[in-house]
Design a protein around this motif. Structure first.
Motif, short mmCIF file in Angstrom:
data_model
loop_
_atom_site.label_atom_id
_atom_site.label_comp_id
_atom_site.label_asym_id
_atom_site.label_seq_id
_atom_site.Cartn_x
_atom_site.Cartn_y
_atom_site.Cartn_z
N LEU A 139 9.07 0.04 -6.41
CA LEU A 139 7.25 -0.49 -6.88
C LEU A 139 7.95 -1.56 -6.87
CD1 LEU A 139 6.96 3.30 -7.87
CD2 LEU A 139 5.52 2.60 -6.31
N LEU A 140 7.85 -2.99 -6.84
CA LEU A 140 8.55 -3.85 -7.54
C LEU A 140 6.63 -4.60 -7.06
CD1 LEU A 140 11.64 -3.13 -7.20
CD2 LEU A 140 11.85 -5.56 -6.73
N HIS A 141 6.14 -4.40 -5.87
CA HIS A 141 5.43 -5.23 -6.13
C HIS A 141 4.44 -3.84 -5.73
CE1 HIS A 141 7.46 -8.56 -5.88
NE2 HIS A 141 7.85 -7.97 -4.94
N ALA A 142 4.20 -2.48 -6.29
CA ALA A 142 2.70 -2.16 -6.96
C ALA A 142 1.36 -3.13 -7.27
CB ALA A 142 3.38 -0.77 -7.50
N SER A 143 0.78 -2.40 -5.78
CA SER A 143 -0.53 -3.23 -6.83
C SER A 143 -1.22 -1.85 -8.20
CB SER A 143 -1.60 -2.95 -5.53
OG SER A 143 -2.37 -1.50 -5.30
N ASP A 144 -2.53 -3.13 -8.84
CA ASP A 144 -3.03 -1.76 -9.89
C ASP A 144 -3.32 -0.48 -9.50
OD1 ASP A 144 -1.88 -4.14 -11.75
OD2 ASP A 144 -4.01 -5.26 -11.62
N GLY A 149 1.00 -1.13 -0.26
CA GLY A 149 0.11 0.57 -0.07
C GLY A 149 0.61 1.12 -0.09
N GLY A 150 1.85 1.19 -0.05
CA GLY A 150 3.11 2.21 -0.27
C GLY A 150 3.13 3.03 -1.82
N ALA A 151 1.87 2.89 -2.14
CA ALA A 151 2.43 4.11 -3.42
C ALA A 151 0.67 4.09 -3.85
CB ALA A 151 1.99 2.62 -4.96
N GLU A 152 -0.39 3.68 -2.47
CA GLU A 152 -1.51 4.09 -2.29
C GLU A 152 -0.76 5.60 -1.49
OE1 GLU A 152 -2.60 0.13 -3.44
OE2 GLU A 152 -1.09 1.07 -2.57
N LEU A 153 -0.37 5.09 -0.42
CA LEU A 153 0.13 6.70 0.48
C LEU A 153 0.49 7.37 -0.27
CD1 LEU A 153 0.09 6.88 3.60
CD2 LEU A 153 2.21 6.05 3.73
N ALA A 154 1.31 7.04 -1.30
CA ALA A 154 2.36 8.64 -1.71
C ALA A 154 1.28 9.15 -2.65
CB ALA A 154 3.28 7.91 -2.60
N ALA A 155 0.59 8.55 -3.41
CA ALA A 155 -0.93 9.50 -3.96
C ALA A 155 -1.05 10.38 -2.23
CB ALA A 155 -1.19 8.52 -4.26
N GLU A 156 -1.77 9.35 -2.04
CA GLU A 156 -2.83 9.87 -0.49
C GLU A 156 -1.68 11.53 -0.12
OE1 GLU A 156 -3.56 8.90 4.36
OE2 GLU A 156 -4.18 7.34 2.66
N LEU A 157 -1.08 10.95 -0.05
CA LEU A 157 0.12 12.82 0.31
C LEU A 157 0.29 14.00 -0.13
CD1 LEU A 157 1.29 10.71 3.39
CD2 LEU A 157 -0.37 11.75 4.11
N GLY A 158 0.61 13.15 -1.71
CA GLY A 158 0.63 14.18 -2.67
C GLY A 158 2.86 14.20 -2.76
N ALA A 159 2.74 13.13 -2.41
CA ALA A 159 4.32 12.65 -2.33
C ALA A 159 5.01 13.02 -3.41
CB ALA A 159 4.98 11.91 -2.13
N LEU A 160 5.84 13.54 -3.80
CA LEU A 160 6.69 13.75 -5.57
C LEU A 160 6.99 12.17 -5.98
CD1 LEU A 160 9.94 16.19 -4.71
CD2 LEU A 160 7.90 16.61 -5.90
N SER A 161 7.57 11.58 -4.90
CA SER A 161 7.60 10.36 -5.80
C SER A 161 7.58 9.33 -4.43
CB SER A 161 9.47 10.14 -6.36
OG SER A 161 10.01 10.25 -5.04
#
Length: 417
Positions: free
Chosen positions: A276-281, A260-272
């Motif tokens: 992401l080897l196992h990022a979900s759809d 869920g790290g990619a989702e958290l990055a989107a939630e918080l408006g991270a730069l990057s």
């Protein structure tokens, strides 16, 4: 330092723009045959067709460099590294060759903890000298801007020491590489806080972030958001506090498992979000929707014998993808730009054009520098790479071999050899 420079007879190859390129945009490069670039006091003041320059040398207040038809690209941006550290972990590499996992090595006291011990035992001069050696090697491969992370101190004194070394190197008048510093105090749980990870997050929030910010030692805050390291909630709490204190955000996300790290990055408006080897759809869609740069590190997957991040799918989903080396003493003791390029094209199915954008403009965007580096456009820094060919397709074709013959930083020429 900066210089007045005119580069002529170049085949200029560059993405265009002042923000990250997403999806199909990543394959769109501007190519100028027989081009000229003028750099005045380190800043690009002309890009276009040749204007009649015909010889090298210094005259009319500018150095003149004849590119002789070779490709001129923007300087490469390595937007994820850990280049300030003590010691080495070659024995652990052999353990991995025998089948041990990255996480199992960490559990037996190796991994990050091993480097933390070595780094804590080194002084400023020794650490700075080692880090400077890495920067010089990066420059020969075309890197003109690099991100450097702390995270091998995990205590007040050594974390600040790492960041002060990066500041010292960045302030060097003769530097070949600009440094963007990131505070990664949440790289692992130090032994002093064993079993008290929430208390360590409190320490970082209340004691470290204010000091780092007050002394302007880092622009970004990062966290190793991973199963067995820091949870989603702990990562959210730290990064939200960092955001409130004025830091830009980055995440080590979904490297070992889908977490869920990619989702958290989107939630918080991270730069990057990085690895992401196992990022979900869902995580990929969230990054595409919010403009989080997906920074992929194929050298690490290669070294760990893990599946590569789904770079092709991310671009097709509309993501802005960047590439970086992840130079570090454990999971990826390599800063090889040539091998990064080859792996991205061969195993992650990026085109050469997408790879160039990922290593230039999108890498700059992952560091909030797309306004001033990452492409060859008027108003940006005079940072370039000259290849040994007029055909940029040579970049992945030279597998693991350097095709850069000249790195140019702020108009200053640095031959690769």
């Amino acid at each position: 330092m900066s210089e007045n420079l005119i580069i002529f007879n170049a085949r200029i190859v560059t993405p265009i723009g002042f923000s990250a390129r997403r999806g199909e945009e990543m394959s769109q490069l501007q190519i100028i045959e027989n081009g000229t670039v003028e750099v005045t006091k380190g800043i690009i003041t002309y890009v276009g067709e040749n204007r009649g320059e015909d010889r090298d040398g210094y005259y009319q207040n500018y150095w003149h460099y004849n590119a002789r038809g070779h490709c001129l690209l923007p300087g490469f941006v390595d937007s994820h590294t850990h280049f300030v550290f003590g010691g080495e972990r070659s024995e652990e590499f052999s353990w991995r060759l025998k089948g041990e996992s990255y996480m199992s090595i960490m559990e037996r006291g190796g991994g990050i903890a091993s480097t933390v011990k070595a780094t804590r035992e080194m002084n400023f001069l020794r650490l700075r000298s080692a880090a400077e050696t890495f920067l010089k090697k990066m420059s020969t491969m075309g890197v003109t801007t690099v991100e450097g992370k702390s995270g091998y101190g995990l205590d007040r004194e050594t974390e600040l020491l790492q960041l002060k070394i990066m500041r010292s190197l960045n302030n060097d008048e003769h530097k070949r590489v600009d440094i963007v510093s990131t505070f990664l105090g949440a790289h692992a749980l130090p032994k002093e806080y064993k079993g008290r990870s929430d208390a360590y997050i409190d320490f970082l929030i209340h004691e470290m972030l204010p000091v780092v910010r007050a002394n302007a030692l880092a622009e970004c805050c990062d966290v190793f958001c991973e199963q067995g390291v820091f949870s989603i909630e702990q990562s959210r709490r730290l990064l939200q506090a960092a955001k409130d204190q004025g830091f830009l955000l980055k995440l080590h996300a979904d490297e070992i498992v889908s977490f869920g790290g990619a989702e958290l990055a989107a939630e918080l408006g991270a730069l990057s979000a990085d690895h992401l080897l196992h990022a979900s759809d869902a995580g990929i869609r969230a990054m595409a929707d919010t403009g989080v740069v997906a920074t992929l590190l194929p050298l690490t997957a290669f070294a760990l014998k893990e599946p590569y991040a789904r770079g092709r799918e991310m671009i097709d989903a509309g993501c802005a993808v960047a590439l970086a080396t992840d130079l570090n003493p454990g999971s990826c003791f390599s800063g090889s730009i040539p091998l990064t390029i080859a792996l991205a094209c061969i195993y992650m199915k990026l085109s050469v054009e997408e790879t160039i954008t990922a290593l230039t403009l999108n890498g700059a965007a992952a560091l909030q520098r797309a306004n001033c580096i990452g492409s060859i456009e008027v108003g940006k820094q005079g940072d370039f790479v000259v290849l040994n060919s007029g055909d940029y397709h040579i970049l992945p074709y030279y597998i693991g071999m350097n095709s850069v013959i000249m790195t140019i930083k702020g108009g200053m020429l640095y031959p690769a050899n």
